[in-house]
Design an enzyme around this catalytic site. Structure first.
Site, PDB file in Angstrom:
ATOM      1  N   LYS A 115       1.083  -1.373   0.140  1.00 38.87           N
ATOM      2  CA  LYS A 115       0.077  -0.016  -0.479  1.00 38.87           C
ATOM      3  C   LYS A 115       0.889   1.626   0.334  1.00 38.87           C
ATOM      4  O   LYS A 115       0.351   1.979  -0.363  1.00 38.87           O
ATOM      5  CB  LYS A 115      -0.904   0.519   1.025  1.00 38.87           C
ATOM      6  CG  LYS A 115      -2.401  -1.111   1.401  1.00 38.87           C
ATOM      7  CD  LYS A 115      -3.348  -0.431   1.724  1.00 38.87           C
ATOM      8  CE  LYS A 115      -4.326  -1.525   1.405  1.00 38.87           C
ATOM      9  NZ  LYS A 115      -5.355  -1.009   2.180  1.00 38.87           N
ATOM     10  N   LYS A 197      -3.301 -11.737  -6.912  1.00 36.85           N
ATOM     11  CA  LYS A 197      -4.204 -11.185  -6.311  1.00 36.85           C
ATOM     12  C   LYS A 197      -5.751 -10.503  -6.953  1.00 36.85           C
ATOM     13  O   LYS A 197      -5.868  -9.351  -7.696  1.00 36.85           O
ATOM     14  CB  LYS A 197      -4.724 -11.936  -5.019  1.00 36.85           C
ATOM     15  CG  LYS A 197      -4.863 -10.463  -4.803  1.00 36.85           C
ATOM     16  CD  LYS A 197      -5.443 -10.593  -3.115  1.00 36.85           C
ATOM     17  CE  LYS A 197      -5.362  -8.517  -2.325  1.00 36.85           C
ATOM     18  NZ  LYS A 197      -5.601  -8.621  -0.886  1.00 36.85           N
ATOM     19  N   LYS A 200     -10.318  -5.126  -5.884  1.00 31.65           N
ATOM     20  CA  LYS A 200     -10.700  -4.411  -5.776  1.00 31.65           C
ATOM     21  C   LYS A 200     -10.083  -2.706  -6.341  1.00 31.65           C
ATOM     22  O   LYS A 200     -10.997  -1.625  -7.620  1.00 31.65           O
ATOM     23  CB  LYS A 200     -11.797  -2.973  -4.693  1.00 31.65           C
ATOM     24  CG  LYS A 200     -11.146  -3.500  -3.730  1.00 31.65           C
ATOM     25  CD  LYS A 200     -12.303  -3.629  -2.594  1.00 31.65           C
ATOM     26  CE  LYS A 200     -11.642  -4.051  -0.951  1.00 31.65           C
ATOM     27  NZ  LYS A 200     -12.245  -4.256   0.517  1.00 31.65           N
TER      28      LYS A 200
END
Ligand code: TYM
Length: 334
Positions: A115, A197, A200
């Protein structure tokens, strides 16, 4: 554990467009496990602000996520479905646990590294201590089991470490939680890059099935899914695209990979993709219909929000009072 009752806690962020990964990796298992435990399902809006949010949008998404929990089959009269930000105990316990967590531990968190790389203009302290807030969520309710997708395992491990460290100093204050990772759907991969993976935040909309996608979109995305040139439907590491399709199919139909491979023996990838798309549509359509109904029932949802915040607060405060006393905060005079 609360009294003799085993407790389940889990949560989901109200950010971005939820994907099939969120449903198959988490929500579906929540529904299956609900009967056995005293359950807390939080819309973790406090976690969401580690990344900059549009306020109106966050409020809307948080409420939509609550609808989704109910639409997926959770009973809000039994399970405690609530907004994390409505229970101040999460923030209070997170602060306390911050003082029992080492920077070295947080430095190892792969999700923080990912992140931070993605949001290099806003590497804030909240993003860094995010796993401590997650530990507080879980420990506040004395959770025995935490159903999550495989990507959350590292956060579960640090939660257990913090709890054990605390218990070692102050006695048995926290229940040590166990992760629950389902057999099928624990790691739903991107349809465009099966080594990654399904997420979103993926920039390519064809990589993810969103829970709001209509049947035509779902069929189209599966048609475009990346496979390989082997031309054989087998469940093996060398064919990650095909394996991902089989995993999704198994998670949606409750079949085993062996059964699925047998079913598609001798067939082409086109047939497999069409069958997977159909299985996904039949899982998502009833949920989407129910969400639409719930959106119209404001009074009912408002009551759920109010009552469950109070219920969550009651259990959170029980743990918090104990923790505060143990660490030496002066007792409140009432
Ligand atoms: P979040 O919001 O990213 O994801 C919610 C749940 O969905 C699972 N998941 C997946 N499972 C399989 N395949 C995928 N592609 C996939 N993508 C997401 C996640 O594993 C998760 O179970 N930090 C958490 C939220 C959280 C939490 C908690 C969870 C906050 N506090 C306490 C459990 C307990 C998160 O960001 O999940």
């Amino acid at each position: 554990m609360i009294g003799d009752t085993k407790v389940l806690f889990s949560g989901m962020q109200a950010t971005g467009n939820l994907t099939l990964g969120n449903y198959l990796g988490a929500l579906k298992n929540w529904v299956n496990l609900s009967e056995e435990y005293l359950c807390f399902y939080s819309v973790v809006d406090m976690h969401s602000i580690t990344v900059r949010q549009d306020p109106a949008e966050l409020r809307k998404r948080a409420r939509n996520l609550l609808h989704l929990y109910i639409a997926a089959g959770l009973d809000p009269e039994k399970a405690c479905i609530y907004f994390q930000s409505h229970v101040s105990g999460h923030a209070e316990l997170a602060w306390i646990l911050n003082c029992f967590t080492y920077m070295g531990e947080l430095n190892r968190m792969t999700q923080f590294k990912d992140k931070a790389a993605k949001h290099s203009d806003n590497i804030n302290a909240g993003l860094y201590t995010y796993p401590v807030l997650m530990a507080a969520d879980i420990l506040l309710y004395q959770a025995d089991v935490v159903p999550v997708g495989a990507d959350q395992m590292q956060h579960l491990e640090i939660t257990r470490d913090i709890a054990q460290r605390f218990n070692k100093i102050y006695g048995d204050v926290f229940t040590i939680p166990e992760p629950f990772v389902g057999k099928a759907g624990a790691r739903v991969m991107s349809l465009q890059n099966p080594e990654k993976k399904m997420s979103k935040s993926d920039e390519n909309p064809n990589a993810s099935i969103y829970l709001t996608d209509d049947p035509d979109t779902i069929v189209r995305k599966f048609k475009r899914a990346v496979t390989d040139s082997e031309g054989v439907i087998a469940y093996r590491d060398e064919q990650p695209g095909v394996r991902n399709l089989l995993d999704i199919y198994c998670a949606c139909t409750d079949k085993t990979p062996e059964e699925a491979v047998k079913e598609f023996a001798g067939q082409g990838y086109g047939t497999l993709k069409a069958a997977v798309a159909e299985s996904v549509v039949s899982v998502l359509r009833p949920i989407q219909d129910r969400v639409k109904e719930l959106e119209k029932d404001k009074a009912y949802i408002d009551r759920i929000i109010k009552e469950n915040a109070e219920k969550a607060e009651y259990y959170a405060n029980k743990t918090l009072r104990k923790v505060k006393h143990k660490i030496g905060y002066p007792d409140r005079i009432r």
